[in-house]
Design an enzyme around this catalytic site. Structure first.
Site, PDB file in Angstrom:
ATOM      1  N   ARG A 111       8.746  73.310 110.877  1.00  8.51           N
ATOM      2  CA  ARG A 111       9.118  73.323 112.065  1.00  8.51           C
ATOM      3  C   ARG A 111       9.169  72.524 112.893  1.00  8.51           C
ATOM      4  O   ARG A 111       8.076  72.537 113.949  1.00  8.51           O
ATOM      5  CB  ARG A 111      10.677  74.524 112.623  1.00  8.51           C
ATOM      6  CG  ARG A 111      11.017  75.364 111.884  1.00  8.51           C
ATOM      7  CD  ARG A 111      12.608  74.822 111.687  1.00  8.51           C
ATOM      8  NE  ARG A 111      13.086  74.311 112.984  1.00  8.51           N
ATOM      9  CZ  ARG A 111      14.465  73.752 112.940  1.00  8.51           C
ATOM     10  NH1 ARG A 111      13.911  73.244 111.488  1.00  8.51           N
ATOM     11  NH2 ARG A 111      14.730  73.884 113.232  1.00  8.51           N
ATOM     12  N   VAL A 112       9.301  71.406 113.671  1.00  9.08           N
ATOM     13  CA  VAL A 112       8.935  70.253 114.347  1.00  9.08           C
ATOM     14  C   VAL A 112       8.640  70.966 115.888  1.00  9.08           C
ATOM     15  O   VAL A 112       7.943  70.842 116.918  1.00  9.08           O
ATOM     16  CB  VAL A 112       9.952  69.699 114.753  1.00  9.08           C
ATOM     17  CG1 VAL A 112       9.567  68.514 116.263  1.00  9.08           C
ATOM     18  CG2 VAL A 112      10.347  68.392 113.678  1.00  9.08           C
ATOM     19  N   ASP A 113       9.684  72.817 116.109  1.00  9.95           N
ATOM     20  CA  ASP A 113       9.088  73.410 117.300  1.00  9.95           C
ATOM     21  C   ASP A 113       7.681  74.141 117.372  1.00  9.95           C
ATOM     22  O   ASP A 113       7.346  75.236 116.885  1.00  9.95           O
ATOM     23  CB  ASP A 113       9.879  74.001 117.769  1.00  9.95           C
ATOM     24  CG  ASP A 113      10.981  74.964 116.700  1.00  9.95           C
ATOM     25  OD1 ASP A 113      10.192  74.662 115.876  1.00  9.95           O
ATOM     26  OD2 ASP A 113      12.363  75.392 117.082  1.00  9.95           O
ATOM     27  N   ASP A 114       7.238  73.690 115.963  1.00  8.87           N
ATOM     28  CA  ASP A 114       6.129  74.603 115.325  1.00  8.87           C
ATOM     29  C   ASP A 114       5.309  73.726 115.231  1.00  8.87           C
ATOM     30  O   ASP A 114       4.170  74.129 114.094  1.00  8.87           O
ATOM     31  CB  ASP A 114       6.852  75.173 114.175  1.00  8.87           C
ATOM     32  CG  ASP A 114       7.555  76.346 113.830  1.00  8.87           C
ATOM     33  OD1 ASP A 114       7.626  76.961 115.214  1.00  8.87           O
ATOM     34  OD2 ASP A 114       7.633  77.452 113.136  1.00  8.87           O
ATOM     35  N   VAL A 115       5.456  72.539 115.938  1.00 10.16           N
ATOM     36  CA  VAL A 115       4.418  71.378 115.802  1.00 10.16           C
ATOM     37  C   VAL A 115       3.498  71.944 117.365  1.00 10.16           C
ATOM     38  O   VAL A 115       4.014  71.349 117.972  1.00 10.16           O
ATOM     39  CB  VAL A 115       5.005  70.192 116.037  1.00 10.16           C
ATOM     40  CG1 VAL A 115       3.625  68.757 116.100  1.00 10.16           C
ATOM     41  CG2 VAL A 115       4.762  69.550 114.004  1.00 10.16           C
TER      42      VAL A 115
END
Length: 703
Positions: A571-575
């Protein structure tokens, strides 16, 4: 996420550019520069850059037997989507065919309201296509469901004809209790046969089902009841998950009480007596509202007329987590979803009529909707359901089930693969598993070392792995291997499914050509796409279509290599943004798990006064390996060597176990709070398979 740019980086509408080279791939193992070639069944997959080729004997029998055939079909699906999907849809039963326009869409917020429509005006029923159509074609006596209970000696089965009778009885009960087309029914059931029966019964009468995973807390169930205002709730009194009894009725009672306090009252609570977990007399009861399934449903007629619905009429609501904390009600409609799930199931598993299929997912998640209930039954498949947990009574239970039912297609999650990998090969190799033909992976990127173990040990180096990328919102597979069609790379989701146009864009929304990393978007609609968020179309547009105008934004990061293979980076929010470097947590986790003494890893970002964000890694070691400072340094070194010094974890936190839901999903929200020491903000941990894991992690926080 860093973007690697080429000189010719331009926006292009040629969505075939990344698969053209497929036509030139050899049909057997050949000399591939800088890649090791492996043929299924002949040698082990061992290197990061292995190309795993299907054997000639597998490809000869495959539905899509070559790269050339895949490319031909993919080109057709992109150049003429209306014709491609119309031809497929014509094989299903329609009371009335759709009009001249097969699909209509607007994915660009600058041009007005976002909408997606497929087969509008076509009239059909998904339950009829799952059951009646199969019976009419002569498969009435074929086993539809094989059910394995929590205990080893408890099982059951239903033929297609028997399943239809059970579905009709429940459909008649629902109608007798005021449920009509367009009404919502909440289903809070474990993995017993009554779960898919209830889904199909709702679909038969045009009611909208909303399955809530029977591991969610009363508060979570209450939120969903208030949002969709169901006519009835269907549950059971209790379930055994391994040695643990979960009182589901008590959770439902609490949720219904809370709902009534907020002005939403539910007329009926239909409760199935799961006698292996709890007896009737031990179940709390509210007269006038609660009804025993066994007392009422079997009395109803075994035939029930079909409610014919428009292709764009709602089929189900499925709530998924939102970044705001409020669950999002993903709405899928009937016709396009039916065609898409059936087609993706058929091709991604190379389905044959003789196959026995087992997906370990719960029907409380999208995987259980698309690839336990609808996709397989639309193809007339025999489906295994398992009530219990994969390590009960020991870590060999999955393979016991595979051998017992002669499972040929096995679809599971990377987290389960890693868990079983940690328990050791002996639990796998004591069973035959000779029936297995195709393996599958779903839910998150599978790291190459877990992929190789799944391939080498579980599949005896002979079963292709359908490492699928898709989402609750997409309804079905979007990027996936097609067994027999082309070589695989361990950890790569490979190429797009028919009709899917994946593009990778940079921060400005410019499409990036060739080898690159960026944000994964989809250009143009596909039949299985969700149509809105229930009651909140504005949030639908804002979340999925406003970030990059003209595209569906997946929220995932993706890399594409120079062979056109897609690698999901999480996920981009897990970047994590470390000193300007955008690092996907999945990349760091994959590097850590490649260490021979690391069984599982979960990475989160934490505030860092110098770098902005630091990398905080929770690491579970292989059974019997002690914690040590040398091992900590060795793990950090693996990441430095595989990714770079900028990605080296700032902190290794030893984790005997990771906090997971009962479906196996790692609760990263909890890990972030522990990493940042916000222990008073852990929130609801009731959905965890083992809440005590949280206390263990906290106690090891400073070790």
């Amino acid at each position: 996420m860093e973007t690697s740019r080429k000189k010719n980086m331009i926006t292009t509408s040629n969505h075939l550019r990344h698969v053209e080279s497929m036509a030139h791939l050899p049909s057997g193992a050949g000399n591939i520069p800088e890649l090791n070639a492996v043929i299924l069944g002949e040698s082990l997959a061992s290197e990061e850059h292995d190309l795993i080729f299907p054997s000639v004997s597998f490809s000869e029998k495959a539905i899509v037997p070559s790269p050339q055939k895949y490319l031909e079909m993919y080109k057709n699906s992109i150049e003429d989507p209306a014709g491609f999907w119309s031809d497929i849809a014509s094989a299903f039963y329609w009371k009335h065919k759709w009009g001249n326009q097969v699909y209509s869409e607007n994915l660009d917020v600058t041009k007005g309201k976002i909408y997606i429509e497929w087969f509008k005006g076509g009239v059909t029923n998904i339950c009829y296509n799952c059951l009646d159509k199969n019976i009419e074609s002569g498969n009435g006596d074929k086993i539809a469901l094989l059910w394995e209970g929590n205990e080893l000696d408890v099982d059951g089965s239903l033929t297609y004809r028997q399943l239809l009778e059970r579905v009709c009885q429940l459909a008649n009960f629902l109608k007798d209790n005021g449920v009509k087309k367009g009404d919502t029914v909440i289903i809070y059931l474990p993995m017993i046969m009554e779960l898919p029966i209830t889904m199909l019964a709702c679909a038969r009468i045009g009611a909208i089902h909303s399955v809530v995973f029977a591991g969610y807390s009363a508060e979570s169930l209450f939120q969903r009841i208030v949002d969709c205002k169901p006519k009835i709730v269907v549950t059971c009194n209790a379930v055994m998950r391994g040695k643990k009894m979960i009182n589901l009725k008590e959770i439902v009672d609490a949720a219904l009480f809370e709902s009534s306090q907020n002005g939403i009252s539910v007329d009926s609570c239909l409760t199935y007596e799961n006698e292996s977990a709890m007896k009737k007399e031990d179940t709390k009861w509210q007269k006038g509202r609660d009804i025993w399934w066994q007392d009422a449903v079997p009395k109803c007629s075994t035939t029930c007329d079909v409610e014919w619905v428009d292709a764009e009429d709602p089929l189900f609501l499925l709530y998924t987590s939102g970044s705001t904390g409020k669950p999002k009600g993903v709405l899928h409609t009937t016709g396009g979803y039916m065609i898409y799930t059936a087609t993706t199931f058929k091709y991604a598993f190379d389905y044959k009529e003789s196959d026995v299929y087992w997906c370990t997912a719960d029907c409380g998640w999208i995987t259980g909707h698309s690839y336990v209930t609808y996709g397989p039954l639309l193809n007339g498949a025999t489906v295994v359901l398992y009530e219990g947990v994969p390590n009960y009574p020991d870590a060999g239970r999955c393979w016991n089930i595979v051998d017992k039912y002669k499972v040929t297609l096995f679809y599971t999650a990377p987290t389960l693969v890693r868990s079983l990998m940690r328990d050791g090969n002996e639990y796998v190799t004591r069973y035959s598993r000779k029936s297995l033909r195709v393996l599958g992976s779903v839910g998150e990127p599978i790291n190459p070392s877990a992929w190789r173990w799944f391939f080498n040990v579980v599949g005896d180096s002979r079963c292709p792995i359908s490492d699928t990328w898709w989402q609750t919102e997409t309804g079905g597979f979007m990027i996936t291997p097609i067994p027999g069609a082309f070589p695989q790379k361990p950890g790569s989701a490979t190429f797009p499914f028919f009709g899917v146009k994946p593009v990778i864009v940079d921060e400005k929304g410019v499409e990036i050509d060739g080898e690159c990393s960026g944000y994964l978007c989809i250009k143009s609609s596909w039949p299985g796409a969700f149509r809105t968020l229930y009651g909140d179309h504005e949030r639908y547009e804002t979340t999925y279509f406003k970030p990059f105008s003209g595209y569906y934004f997946s929220g995932d990061g993706c890399s594409r290599d120079n062979d056109g293979y897609h690698w999901l980076t999480g996920r981009v929010d897990d970047v994590i943004n470390v000193s300007g470097h955008r690092i996907g947590t999945a990349e760091v986790e994959s590097a850590l798990v490649s260490h021979p003494q690391c069984a599982e890893a979960a990475v989160v970002g934490v505030e860092h006064e110098v770098k902005g964000q630091g990398i905080y890694a929770f690491v579970t070691l292989v059974e019997g390996v002690p914690y040590s400072e040398d091992l900590r340094k060795s793990l950090v070194l693996v990441v430095r060597n595989q990714i770079g010094a900028f990605a080296a974890p700032d902190r290794i936190h030893w984790a005997p176990s990771l906090p997971k839901t009962r479906s196996g999903k790692i609760m990263r929200r909890i890990l972030r709070k522990i990493a940042s020491r916000q222990l008073d903000e852990l929130g609801d941990i009731s959905t965890l398979a083992d809440p005590s894991v949280v206390d263990q992690l906290i106690s090891l926080a400073d070790s």
